[in-house]
Motif scaffolding. Sequence first.
Motif: not given
Length: 247
Positions: A142-155, A157-165
């Motif tokens: 089901k749709q729900q909240n979750a945490v995306v763990h951003v590993w490679n913050r140099e790229h 496409t993700v460098r501006f995202l929080p480490e735990r999104w």
Amino acid sequence: MKHIYLLLILLCVTSVAFTSTAQSRRSTTKDAVLVFSKTAGFRHQSIPTGRAALYQLGQKNNFRVDTTEDASVFTYDNLRKYKTIVFLSTTGDILNQEQQAAFEQYIQKGGGYVGIHAAADTEYEWPWYNKLVGAYFLHHPKQQNAVVHVWNREHPTVRFLPERWKRFDEWYSYKSIQPGIKVLATLDESTYEGGRNGRNHPFIWYHEYDGGRAFYTGGGHTNESYEEPLFMKHVLEGIKWTMKRTK
């Protein structure tokens, strides 16, 4: 959301059956992106909202956005006009053999590909596409909240995202995960119910494949995703990276 709905009306009036040449005459930039959203399986209600948001993204960032669900535009002579092809929540078997060959040629000549959400729920009988998109859809809870763990913050496409999104969406698990993909972020399965990929659950990735560039993000099921500034910047940077554009 009012401006998104106004854009939806505009897109409906100007075309789902677009003519690329007419839009080209109105364009003042050489960069162009094709958003393809044909479905032969489940159809996401967020597709029109996503198309409108991507059109707006192009307007703000100086690239033309054409949208279509007409697979006949997949000829090499037509695809070569575009820096990147975005598969926006496509599903099922959407291209015939000739169209598949044209898309392969486009990528082999240096074209770009961006897959959003159900792009992984597409073309299960086409091994080349599996390698391009990077994985196939397996399951979602089901749709729900979750945490995306951003590993490679140099790229980009993700460098501006929080480490735990932390965000709300429909969270895919995947199968036929290709070894060549470069995973930028994983889903933390301890933060939601129903994950099936374990500790190394890919969610965002990129790679260079068969002469071109490919980027995939698992987000984008909901209408609200396309009003979410971080998600839309994330998609924008994916488009720019596949276009080989730095600004």
